[in-house]
Design a protein around this motif. Sequence first.
Motif, PDB file in Angstrom:
ATOM      1  N   VAL A   1       0.858  -1.187   0.000  1.00  0.00           N
ATOM      2  CA  VAL A   1       0.000   0.000   0.000  1.00  0.00           C
ATOM      3  C   VAL A   1       0.896   1.239   0.000  1.00  0.00           C
ATOM      4  CG1 VAL A   1      -1.824   1.256   1.201  1.00  0.00           C
ATOM      5  CG2 VAL A   1      -1.770  -1.261   1.284  1.00  0.00           C
ATOM      6  N   PRO A   2       0.875   2.043  -1.057  1.00  0.00           N
ATOM      7  CA  PRO A   2       1.709   3.250  -1.093  1.00  0.00           C
ATOM      8  C   PRO A   2       1.337   4.234   0.010  1.00  0.00           C
ATOM      9  CG  PRO A   2       0.917   2.686  -3.294  1.00  0.00           C
ATOM     10  CD  PRO A   2       0.176   1.821  -2.333  1.00  0.00           C
ATOM     11  N   ASP A   3       2.256   5.078   0.365  1.00  0.00           N
ATOM     12  CA  ASP A   3       2.024   6.097   1.387  1.00  0.00           C
ATOM     13  C   ASP A   3       0.832   6.964   1.002  1.00  0.00           C
ATOM     14  OD1 ASP A   3       4.190   5.174   2.784  1.00  0.00           O
ATOM     15  OD2 ASP A   3       5.562   6.752   2.113  1.00  0.00           O
ATOM     16  N   GLY A   4      -0.021   7.195   1.979  1.00  0.00           N
ATOM     17  CA  GLY A   4      -1.179   8.054   1.756  1.00  0.00           C
ATOM     18  C   GLY A   4      -2.404   7.347   1.218  1.00  0.00           C
ATOM     19  N   TYR A   5      -2.268   6.057   0.868  1.00  0.00           N
ATOM     20  CA  TYR A   5      -3.409   5.289   0.365  1.00  0.00           C
ATOM     21  C   TYR A   5      -4.155   4.670   1.551  1.00  0.00           C
ATOM     22  CZ  TYR A   5      -1.929   5.345  -4.571  1.00  0.00           C
ATOM     23  OH  TYR A   5      -1.605   5.706  -5.855  1.00  0.00           O
ATOM     24  N   PRO A   6      -5.452   4.377   1.389  1.00  0.00           N
ATOM     25  CA  PRO A   6      -6.209   3.737   2.477  1.00  0.00           C
ATOM     26  C   PRO A   6      -5.922   2.252   2.578  1.00  0.00           C
ATOM     27  CG  PRO A   6      -7.628   4.134   0.610  1.00  0.00           C
ATOM     28  CD  PRO A   6      -6.311   4.767   0.268  1.00  0.00           C
ATOM     29  N   TYR A   7      -6.104   1.721   3.770  1.00  0.00           N
ATOM     30  CA  TYR A   7      -5.868   0.318   4.083  1.00  0.00           C
ATOM     31  C   TYR A   7      -7.180  -0.381   4.434  1.00  0.00           C
ATOM     32  CZ  TYR A   7      -0.804   1.143   4.625  1.00  0.00           C
ATOM     33  OH  TYR A   7       0.521   1.448   4.411  1.00  0.00           O
ATOM     34  N   ALA A   8      -7.237  -1.676   4.141  1.00  0.00           N
ATOM     35  CA  ALA A   8      -8.289  -2.548   4.654  1.00  0.00           C
ATOM     36  C   ALA A   8      -7.839  -3.057   6.015  1.00  0.00           C
ATOM     37  CB  ALA A   8      -8.520  -3.717   3.699  1.00  0.00           C
ATOM     38  N   VAL A   9      -8.555  -2.669   7.065  1.00  0.00           N
ATOM     39  CA  VAL A   9      -8.120  -2.981   8.426  1.00  0.00           C
ATOM     40  C   VAL A   9      -9.298  -3.529   9.236  1.00  0.00           C
ATOM     41  CG1 VAL A   9      -6.323  -1.220   8.405  1.00  0.00           C
ATOM     42  CG2 VAL A   9      -8.594  -0.639   9.276  1.00  0.00           C
ATOM     43  N   GLY A  10      -8.945  -4.073  10.393  1.00  0.00           N
ATOM     44  CA  GLY A  10      -9.956  -4.543  11.336  1.00  0.00           C
ATOM     45  C   GLY A  10      -9.463  -4.374  12.745  1.00  0.00           C
ATOM     46  N   ASN A  11     -10.389  -4.430  13.689  1.00  0.00           N
ATOM     47  CA  ASN A  11      -9.954  -4.366  15.092  1.00  0.00           C
ATOM     48  C   ASN A  11      -9.265  -5.676  15.463  1.00  0.00           C
ATOM     49  OD1 ASN A  11     -11.930  -6.302  15.989  1.00  0.00           O
ATOM     50  ND2 ASN A  11     -13.471  -4.695  16.007  1.00  0.00           N
ATOM     51  N   PRO A  12      -8.641  -5.776  16.634  1.00  0.00           N
ATOM     52  CA  PRO A  12      -7.857  -6.977  16.968  1.00  0.00           C
ATOM     53  C   PRO A  12      -8.625  -8.286  16.864  1.00  0.00           C
ATOM     54  CG  PRO A  12      -7.374  -5.213  18.518  1.00  0.00           C
ATOM     55  CD  PRO A  12      -8.511  -4.726  17.667  1.00  0.00           C
ATOM     56  N   GLU A  13      -9.931  -8.227  17.050  1.00  0.00           N
ATOM     57  CA  GLU A  13     -10.766  -9.419  16.954  1.00  0.00           C
ATOM     58  C   GLU A  13     -10.640 -10.090  15.586  1.00  0.00           C
ATOM     59  OE1 GLU A  13     -15.493 -10.404  17.757  1.00  0.00           O
ATOM     60  OE2 GLU A  13     -14.898  -8.421  17.038  1.00  0.00           O
ATOM     61  N   TYR A  14     -10.313  -9.303  14.560  1.00  0.00           N
ATOM     62  CA  TYR A  14     -10.280  -9.845  13.204  1.00  0.00           C
ATOM     63  C   TYR A  14      -9.078 -10.736  12.951  1.00  0.00           C
ATOM     64  CZ  TYR A  14     -14.454  -7.536  11.657  1.00  0.00           C
ATOM     65  OH  TYR A  14     -15.770  -7.182  11.499  1.00  0.00           O
ATOM     66  N   ALA A  15      -8.160 -10.807  13.873  1.00  0.00           N
ATOM     67  CA  ALA A  15      -7.095 -11.804  13.770  1.00  0.00           C
ATOM     68  C   ALA A  15      -7.676 -13.212  13.860  1.00  0.00           C
ATOM     69  CB  ALA A  15      -6.059 -11.583  14.874  1.00  0.00           C
ATOM     70  N   GLY A  16      -8.849 -13.334  14.465  1.00  0.00           N
ATOM     71  CA  GLY A  16      -9.505 -14.632  14.601  1.00  0.00           C
ATOM     72  C   GLY A  16     -10.454 -14.982  13.470  1.00  0.00           C
ATOM     73  N   LEU A  17     -10.591 -14.085  12.484  1.00  0.00           N
ATOM     74  CA  LEU A  17     -11.438 -14.377  11.333  1.00  0.00           C
ATOM     75  C   LEU A  17     -10.626 -15.207  10.345  1.00  0.00           C
ATOM     76  CD1 LEU A  17     -14.042 -14.119   9.754  1.00  0.00           C
ATOM     77  CD2 LEU A  17     -13.227 -11.896   8.892  1.00  0.00           C
ATOM     78  N   THR A  18     -10.973 -16.469  10.214  1.00  0.00           N
ATOM     79  CA  THR A  18     -10.240 -17.402   9.360  1.00  0.00           C
ATOM     80  C   THR A  18     -11.190 -18.036   8.344  1.00  0.00           C
ATOM     81  OG1 THR A  18     -10.665 -19.290  10.804  1.00  0.00           O
ATOM     82  CG2 THR A  18      -8.708 -17.946  11.301  1.00  0.00           C
TER      83      THR A  18
END
Length: 364
Positions: free
Chosen positions: A144-161
């Motif tokens: 992701v280049p600088d200044g571009y938006p990211y697809a993110v989640g809260n810490p709970e999303y580490a458990g989404l498999t």
Amino acid sequence: MAWIKKANSAMFKGADWNTLIKKVPNCTLEEAKRIAIKNPKITFFFFCREGMILENLGDKGIFNPGDAVFFSGEPWYGSAPQCDSYQKTGMSVAYVTLSEIQTAGCYTMADGSAAVDVVCIFAANINLKPFPSKMIELAPNTKVPDGYPYAVGNPEYAGLTSAVVQELQNKGITVLLTFLNNWDDSGWSEFPDAATAANFAEQLKEVVDRLGLDGIDIDDEYSKNPNQNPSSLVMVTTMMKRLMPDIIISKALFEDSQYFTPVYQNRTLVDNLSYGWEMSYWETPENRLPVYYELGMAKNTLVCGFESGKSPEPLTTAVEWLKNNSYGGVMVYAFQEQPNVDLLGNLVNDWYGSGNWNKSPNCS
């Protein structure tokens, strides 16, 4: 709840087979239902429990156990003891938090099939760096280049498999991940140019592929950027469609008429959206859905949203109007809350008849 089953039947061999969309071998019934939901043009299918040959159709009339055969248009059934047919009708859609998504698999119709057809996991986010505290990147392998938006989640999303997603899919439930703007200058309507939109679409493809999702749901709220790009939504969804042609792209709809006018590469938002869930919960359906039909969305792709304590009564009147006017179904927000579970149960029973919302004894 999206199916009317006709046992021991298939498409009549003398019918118009030009409506055939595709045949998928080695399928389960649950997979077949998800395939049909993912393509709004599919109106019915038959599923073969045993092998079958339909004369006068040549090679396309030969069917093996596990074949699912999908059609558009109206069914013309013929007797076929080897198969069962399923006609698509009103869908039930549930927005639910990640921690409670398996709740959607706890409810069944009278025939034992899943009572919830589509789950929207609410919600991952779009954010610029620095992220809010402890947010995690959901597509870490996409640069992701600088200044571009990211697809993110809260810490709970580490458990989404993929296993978590597949547990619902194995019950015939279609699983989408909702992405919601998150109070900074990024968002679905804030992609300033094609490069930025393309990068985010690539991030979403990584997320879909890694988790085995059936699609992405768009919730375009809560950006603080005052400089929206009117072409942003059609631009990013066009890129999503190009990268992931077989997924569902749905949108939570709320006073969104202005987004359906811009054109990008000869496409409009209507061309890119699979479904829209309208969320003006306090209004009656007849004041909410026709505007999107007039903008070009098919009626069977438009679903009316409800929320406990907000939606007007009586529900039976709303459901009757939706059915009589051939709209796509019902959606409930915040399914993790018991009043909304009960609300979806009432909507399902109103659509199909009493006794079609049952809690599995295996669920607490």
